[in-house]
Design an enzyme around this catalytic site. Structure first.
Site, mmCIF file in Angstrom:
data_model
loop_
_atom_site.group_PDB
_atom_site.id
_atom_site.type_symbol
_atom_site.label_atom_id
_atom_site.label_comp_id
_atom_site.label_asym_id
_atom_site.label_seq_id
_atom_site.Cartn_x
_atom_site.Cartn_y
_atom_site.Cartn_z
ATOM 1 N N GLU A 36 17.116 29.714 12.108
ATOM 2 C CA GLU A 36 17.829 28.961 13.130
ATOM 3 C C GLU A 36 17.989 27.532 12.633
ATOM 4 O O GLU A 36 17.319 27.120 11.686
ATOM 5 C CB GLU A 36 17.099 28.991 14.472
ATOM 6 C CG GLU A 36 17.156 30.322 15.205
ATOM 7 C CD GLU A 36 18.554 30.712 15.670
ATOM 8 O OE1 GLU A 36 19.502 29.919 15.458
ATOM 9 O OE2 GLU A 36 18.703 31.801 16.233
ATOM 10 N N CYS A 59 21.011 34.828 16.680
ATOM 11 C CA CYS A 59 20.529 35.067 15.323
ATOM 12 C C CYS A 59 21.752 35.222 14.437
ATOM 13 O O CYS A 59 22.560 36.126 14.632
ATOM 14 C CB CYS A 59 19.663 36.329 15.268
ATOM 15 S SG CYS A 59 19.024 36.694 13.614
#
Length: 221
Positions: free
Chosen positions: A105, A2
């Site tokens: 992402e 992340c």
């Protein structure tokens, strides 16, 4: 992994959701493009109860002589969390929840262009990432720092990335925070496939200077 996320929940609502006492100085919300080294919202537990605090996103081990003395540790792999020197003490005694609305992402097109995706809970509730924290520095330079714990992506998200943040459900918060005794290791596995949803978003978010609610809206371009 992340590397960027969003938080839109007001500070008082966060404190109420986690039954936590808010610190006096918390990061401004909403923030649709939270980046590494930013101050972020973190829930920690102590003998006096839960606290909603602001910590630096980027874990600093005690042996770092400066903030740039080693790699920027924004993520910590669940598989090695209890073994890595940087994280093993925090894994046992300094676990926390990191609050988000969703995270980003990237995949790549056939031409090599970075394509951003926004991932959020299907039920539109806030996300609680598993995290670990560490106080670093001395005197006026002392600060709290943290990292997001990651795990292998579940089947649902594996088409986007092979890693994902460890997302904890409300019933698991006490165990991760150390309020419900030992056994937090059993939580360190991919979450259920039906919890998270995702959609393409504007490539504007590729810049860490981008801001605004449009960054998390569906994008068809």
């Amino acid at each position: 992994m992340c590397g960027r996320f969003a938080i839109t929940l007001p500070n008082d609502a966060m404190a109420q959701l986690f039954s936590a006492r808010p610190a006096n100085a918390l990061p401004a919300v909403p923030n649709f493009n939270v980046c590494p080294t930013n101050q972020i919202h973190v829930v920690r537990s102590s003998e006096t109860g839960r606290h909603l605090d602001a910590l630096r996103w980027g874990f600093l081990p005690h042996w770092y002589k400066s903030e740039t003395a080693g790699p920027l540790l924004i993520n910590a792999r669940s598989e090695t969390l209890a073994e890595k020197p940087a994280f093993r003490d925090a894994c046992r005694a300094r676990r926390c929840l990191i609050v988000a609305t969703g995270f980003f992402e990237w995949t790549k097109s056939e031409q090599g262009t970075r394509l951003p995706w926004y991932i959020h809970r299907k039920d539109q509730e806030p996300i609680a990432f598993a995290g670990v924290w560490q106080d670093w520095g001395a005197d006026e330079n002392r600060q709290g720092t943290c990292a997001i714990v990651t795990t292998a992506a579940n089947e649902n998200l594996s088409s986007i990335h092979h890693r994902m943040p460890l997302v904890l459900e409300p019933e698991d918060w006490p165990l991760w925070l150390g309020e419900a005794g030992k056994g937090a290791a059993r939580l360190m596995q991919p979450g259920a496939n039906d919890v998270l949803a995702f959609h393409r978003v504007d490539p504007a978010v590729n810049s860490n200077r981008a801001s605004g609610p449009d960054l998390i809206e569906p994008f068809d371009g």
